[in-house]
Design an enzyme around this catalytic site. Sequence first.
Site, PDB file in Angstrom:
ATOM      1  N   ARG A  11     -10.990   2.608 -10.235  1.00  0.00           N
ATOM      2  CA  ARG A  11     -10.416   1.658  -9.272  1.00  0.00           C
ATOM      3  C   ARG A  11      -9.304   0.855  -9.919  1.00  0.00           C
ATOM      4  O   ARG A  11      -8.278   0.564  -9.295  1.00  0.00           O
ATOM      5  CB  ARG A  11     -11.503   0.714  -8.732  1.00  0.00           C
ATOM      6  CG  ARG A  11     -10.925  -0.433  -7.892  1.00  0.00           C
ATOM      7  CD  ARG A  11     -11.981  -1.208  -7.132  1.00  0.00           C
ATOM      8  NE  ARG A  11     -13.118  -1.583  -7.930  1.00  0.00           N
ATOM      9  CZ  ARG A  11     -13.130  -2.615  -8.798  1.00  0.00           C
ATOM     10  NH1 ARG A  11     -12.047  -3.344  -8.996  1.00  0.00           N
ATOM     11  NH2 ARG A  11     -14.228  -2.895  -9.474  1.00  0.00           N
ATOM     12  N   ASP A  67      10.202  -1.279   4.647  1.00  0.00           N
ATOM     13  CA  ASP A  67       9.445  -0.052   4.850  1.00  0.00           C
ATOM     14  C   ASP A  67      10.450   1.100   4.843  1.00  0.00           C
ATOM     15  O   ASP A  67      11.249   1.256   5.764  1.00  0.00           O
ATOM     16  CB  ASP A  67       8.682  -0.105   6.174  1.00  0.00           C
ATOM     17  CG  ASP A  67       7.749   1.080   6.352  1.00  0.00           C
ATOM     18  OD1 ASP A  67       8.095   2.179   5.892  1.00  0.00           O
ATOM     19  OD2 ASP A  67       6.677   0.918   6.959  1.00  0.00           O
ATOM     20  N   LYS A 116       3.735  10.648   4.739  1.00  0.00           N
ATOM     21  CA  LYS A 116       4.876  11.248   5.425  1.00  0.00           C
ATOM     22  C   LYS A 116       5.746  12.067   4.458  1.00  0.00           C
ATOM     23  O   LYS A 116       5.264  12.981   3.814  1.00  0.00           O
ATOM     24  CB  LYS A 116       5.666  10.155   6.124  1.00  0.00           C
ATOM     25  CG  LYS A 116       4.798   9.163   6.941  1.00  0.00           C
ATOM     26  CD  LYS A 116       3.894   9.815   7.961  1.00  0.00           C
ATOM     27  CE  LYS A 116       3.270   8.836   8.953  1.00  0.00           C
ATOM     28  NZ  LYS A 116       2.320   7.882   8.362  1.00  0.00           N
TER      29      LYS A 116
END
Length: 376
Positions: free
Chosen positions: A46, A170, A195
């Site tokens: 993590r 973004d 994407k």
Amino acid sequence: MHPESYLAQCGSRWDSRTGAVSMPVYQTATFKHPGLGQSTGYDYSRSGNPTRAVLEETMAWLDGGCRGLAFASGMAALDCLARLFVPGDRIVVTEDLYGGTYRLFERLYRPLGIEAVYVDTADTRAVAAALAQGAKALLVESPTNPLLKIADLRTLGCLAREHGALFAVDNTFMTPLLQRPLHLGADVVVYSATKYVNGHDDVVAGLLVAREPEVAERLAFFQNAAGAVLGPQDSWLVLRGLKTLAVRLARQQANAQAVAAFLAAHPAVARVHYPGLPDHPGHDRQRGQAAGFGAMVSFMLNDPAKAPDILAGVELFLFAESLGGVESLITLPAVQTHADIEPGTRARLGVTDGLLRLSIGLEDPADLVADLARVL
């Protein structure tokens, strides 16, 4: 070194012990310590994993930032960014943005006292007026989703600094190969790596890249504390996708240009949104701040009632959400990706039942055009 060369070999020289050309997948939760108070640099996945670290370092290099951070989704990356703010803070946000981002601010953060103010970020004066009323941050999509409006990122970066606001962009539609917001004044870049960065519709992932260490350290603390990290197998898949990003984008953009030109001339189409078309309002602006126009196209039908038949009739385009993969996709944003935005706002923005969005893939452009010609 050119980005294309860097990407072709990302992770290929990491494993000096075995010489593995493909970055190994460190599928482990924990790491053995050499001794008390000693560490190999990795303790628990993590907090840090070698496979994820190479992805994060690759993205930091590409964007020109000091640190990259990889998350379990693009929304997890945005959620980490939003943790920079506290009750009473005000954030200026692009108005025609991805519906999931709107949902995050309205359903999760507004009840906590963090206010999102939505403006047309392609309108520099509107952004300046909103920032002048006080804001901790400016979050911009450019090109926007799904109307593909273009913001003047250099000017917005100056405005954000002038008003003491963090500037985040973004950059999902462009990737760092086509647009580098940190070089245009942004403090943080956000990606849905699901994407174009990955590009094969087989991973859900998110990324943040920070320009300055102070912001990077805070984001890294939130990433570790909240724990929505990208696993090693998915990190490896994103790294593999990055190796072909340059060649994918080149073909996808060429295909998008051909599809947009066809749609612009079709009598059933009222309007085409693609910044690569010379008559697009943001065409010149995009040419001045980016190395390309991307491969997303949206268009408005003259008769919105035909949309369901088009979605049902396409054979090569896949009727599916998401974008940026090798397959061409078609979607109706008003009832899919942007359904969480209230109907009145969608109507005002132009995200109506007659607006279709295309993610252009790697197929032959003549086949893509033929598929659309048949259903139109």
